[in-house]
Scaffold this motif. Structure first.
Motif, PDB file in Angstrom:
ATOM      1  N   LEU A 165       0.824  -1.205   0.000  1.00  0.00           N
ATOM      2  CA  LEU A 165       0.000   0.000   0.000  1.00  0.00           C
ATOM      3  C   LEU A 165       0.862   1.260   0.000  1.00  0.00           C
ATOM      4  CD1 LEU A 165      -2.797   1.344   0.250  1.00  0.00           C
ATOM      5  CD2 LEU A 165      -2.603   1.094   2.739  1.00  0.00           C
ATOM      6  N   LEU A 166       1.926   1.274   0.830  1.00  0.00           N
ATOM      7  CA  LEU A 166       2.805   2.441   0.865  1.00  0.00           C
ATOM      8  C   LEU A 166       3.487   2.674  -0.472  1.00  0.00           C
ATOM      9  CD1 LEU A 166       4.481   2.063   4.380  1.00  0.00           C
ATOM     10  CD2 LEU A 166       2.759   3.726   3.694  1.00  0.00           C
ATOM     11  N   VAL A 167       3.985   1.586  -1.098  1.00  0.00           N
ATOM     12  CA  VAL A 167       4.638   1.727  -2.397  1.00  0.00           C
ATOM     13  C   VAL A 167       3.652   2.252  -3.432  1.00  0.00           C
ATOM     14  CG1 VAL A 167       5.753   0.451  -4.270  1.00  0.00           C
ATOM     15  CG2 VAL A 167       6.368  -0.026  -1.912  1.00  0.00           C
ATOM     16  N   SER A 168       2.428   1.733  -3.411  1.00  0.00           N
ATOM     17  CA  SER A 168       1.419   2.178  -4.374  1.00  0.00           C
ATOM     18  C   SER A 168       1.112   3.663  -4.195  1.00  0.00           C
ATOM     19  CB  SER A 168       0.136   1.350  -4.214  1.00  0.00           C
ATOM     20  OG  SER A 168       0.396  -0.022  -4.403  1.00  0.00           O
ATOM     21  N   LEU A 169       0.927   4.100  -2.944  1.00  0.00           N
ATOM     22  CA  LEU A 169       0.660   5.514  -2.695  1.00  0.00           C
ATOM     23  C   LEU A 169       1.852   6.386  -3.078  1.00  0.00           C
ATOM     24  CD1 LEU A 169      -1.159   5.257   0.766  1.00  0.00           C
ATOM     25  CD2 LEU A 169      -2.205   5.697  -1.461  1.00  0.00           C
ATOM     26  N   ASP A 170       3.072   5.876  -2.816  1.00  0.00           N
ATOM     27  CA  ASP A 170       4.271   6.622  -3.186  1.00  0.00           C
ATOM     28  C   ASP A 170       4.351   6.806  -4.692  1.00  0.00           C
ATOM     29  OD1 ASP A 170       6.674   7.915  -2.881  1.00  0.00           O
ATOM     30  OD2 ASP A 170       7.842   6.080  -2.852  1.00  0.00           O
ATOM     31  N   ILE A 171       4.132   5.740  -5.427  1.00  0.00           N
ATOM     32  CA  ILE A 171       4.182   5.832  -6.895  1.00  0.00           C
ATOM     33  C   ILE A 171       3.086   6.768  -7.398  1.00  0.00           C
ATOM     34  CG2 ILE A 171       3.971   4.510  -9.018  1.00  0.00           C
ATOM     35  CD1 ILE A 171       6.550   4.033  -7.472  1.00  0.00           C
TER      36      ILE A 171
END
Length: 561
Positions: free
Chosen positions: A398-404
């Protein structure tokens, strides 16, 4: 409800037979009882039950009562200051909790009776033990003694406990007269027993993997039979190899509780002979009228297991302040150094022999340091469990998705500003504020990823960097954080490009999910193949039965003619 009177449950496991699980279970129960806790022992070693013999209650029988079976009483609870008939022992007036036990041995006609059961019948018996036993109200701890390995008994008991006592939840709390409980029992975890030899630790590693796969927390590892206590002088000699359990615990990232030597006075305690604090038999006579609890207080091993009992209670939030006070008083007056601590404090005696008992000038400081170390270890275990779980993977995903998403949003807004900044009426300042906000959000995500990296290193140690992917991931995290934090202009865009590389983490997580799915599919295929073999066996037996029936028919026909 089953186990409705039990607050906390502890499994005693080992992948190897003959390492002393049952003796460890009994001594843990006696130590917890000496700390004021009400304890129950459930022996699910169906083919080799030994708890009744160790407790000296083989002749007892289980009582049938309305609603289930009643466990056998070993000794009653006792309030502090109540004298017993044996006032010459130091524990005669000390508070203690009650102790009860249940084993299949109570239901067998004799000690020599063999239990020849297949898996389904064992599973049914264990389910009946869990559902039909009525433990006394206010039972603080239920210790479950298991057979060696990871067989039907282990799978059955873990399944039942996960239904009734999920790990990690708050313990049950007794209210009023201890007849009502407002929470379910709690599976505190497992105490894993090993011996120092490599052949034992190799099998115990499998048991630790079993705990990980079945979501059973590991309280710690006990290295049993780590030496031999001389009955004359009390010194410990290393008969076998030493330190194997400690090394295995470090490699498997689990807590190491301590070492337990072989002490012949414990055999005397089990056989009914009283001992004093110097491990000398009192006249060498058998004291059948003296309870096991009283005899055990004169055994040197009681000091070691007092420390183990305190570690188990540190894994539980005990709601009863009276119990905590009793535990503190008990530890202050009884707890001494373990053989490993003594060996570390006396290098000259660390070759082959170590005194079992010693005076400690800084006992309070040692206890405080031990408590701090155990607290840190509990945090590390919790982090390892979370980071290896699907919830940890989902969080990172989830964090990676939001970061991207924030990076691409910032990129699109930058293009929008460049394209329309010369247009009349374009609010360039407002869009630049949005761009700056997205940049701050990107920095926040970089900080979270740095925190995740530090948590992973803290949980797994330097072994975390054995994976090339983790090394690459750490480099990307640090570079992205430095560039986002310190640099501006074109290099800031380079920082965004580095953060984009974190998209590889998504593929890693997907790969781990795929590996877990493949493992589950392999287990299903194994089960299917097992069912096929069973089906073929049944068919073969059916064909043989048909042939025998046909032969009998032919014989009847020949006789009738």
């Amino acid at each position: 409800m089953p186990l409705d009177n039990v607050s906390n449950i502890v499994l005693v496991l080992s992948g190897k037979g003959g390492v002393g699980k049952s003796s460890v279970t009994v001594q843990l129960a006696l130590a917890l009882s000496a700390a004021g806790q009400n304890v129950g022992i459930l022996d699910i070693d169906l083919t080799g039950p030994s708890i009744p013999r160790l407790l000296g209650i083989e002749s007892r029988k289980v009582t049938q009562a309305p609603g289930g079976w009643l466990p056998v009483e070993v000794h009653k609870a006792r309030r502090e200051g109540v004298n017993s008939a044996h006032t010459d022992t130091p524990s005669a007036t000390a508070a203690r909790g009650s102790l009860h036990a249940l084993s299949l041995a109570f239901l067998l006609p004799s000690r020599e009776s063999a239990v020849i059961w297949r898996g389904p019948k064992k599973t049914a018996m264990i389910r009946q033990f869990v559902s039909d036993i009525r433990w006394p109200p206010g039972t603080d701890y239920l210790l479950i003694d298991t057979p060696p390995g990871t067989s039907d008994e282990h799978i059955a008991i873990v399944e039942e406990l996960h239904k009734l006592a999920p790990p990690g939840q708050e313990p049950a709390i007794a209210t009023g007269d201890n007849t009502n409980l407002n929470r379910q029992p709690r599976l505190v975890g497992a105490v894993v027993v090993t011996t120092p030899q490599a052949i034992s630790t190799a099998d115990v590693r499998k048991e630790l993997n079993f705990c990980q796969k079945t979501s059973v927390p590991v309280i710690g590892v006990i290295e049993n039979m780590s030496g031999y206590v001389c009955p004359c002088c009390g010194e410990v000699s290393s008969l076998f190899s030493k330190g194997g359990g400690r090394i295995m615990s470090q490699e498997m990232h689990v807590n190491f509780l301590g070492e337990v030597p072989i002490d012949t006075t414990f055999v005397d305690v089990v056989e009914g002979k009283a001992t004093d604090q110097q491990d000398v038999l009192v006249g060498g006579a058998v004291h059948e009228e003296q309870e096991l609890f009283e005899r055990y207080q004169g055994c040197n091993l009681s000091k070691i297991f007092a420390g183990f009992a305190s570690t188990i209670q540190e894994n539980v939030i005990d709601p009863n302040p009276q119990h905590r006070n009793i535990l503190a008083n008990f530890l202050q007056s009884h707890l001494t150094m373990s053989p490993a601590d003594l060996e570390a404090s006396n290098p000259s005696a660390a070759t082959h022999e170590t005194p079992l008992l010693a005076n400690t000038r800084d006992s309070h400081a040692a206890k405080a340091a031990q408590g701090n170390a155990s607290s840190v270890e509990r945090v590390r275990r919790w982090l390892r469990t979370f980071l290896d779980s699907k919830y940890g993977h989902y969080s990172v995903f989830l964090l990676v998705s939001l970061d991207i998403t924030s990076i691409f949003a910032e990129f699109l807004i930058t293009l929008h500003i460049c394209e329309h900044k010369r247009d009349k009426g374009f609010n360039e300042e407002g869009w630049e504020q949005v761009e700056q906000s997205l940049g701050d959000i990107g920095l926040a995500f970089s900080s979270l990823f740095v925190a995740e990296l530090l948590a992973s290193v803290f949980a797994f140690g330097l072994s975390y960097f054995k994976s090339p992917f983790h090394v690459f991931d750490a480099i990307v995290i640090v570079l992205a954080f430095i560039i986002d934090l310190l640099l501006k202009g074109p290099l800031q865009e380079a920082g965004s490009l580095v953060v984009v590389l974190r998209l590889w983490r998504v593929f890693k997580i997907v790969e781990e999910f795929s590996t877990n799915a493949n493992d589950k599919m392999e287990d299903l295929y194994e089960e299917i193949n097992h069912l096929k073999r069973e089906n073929e066996k049944v068919r073969s037996e059916s064909d043989n039965a048909k042939e025998e029936i046909g032969e009998l028919k032919r014989r009847l026909q020949s006789v009738s003619t």
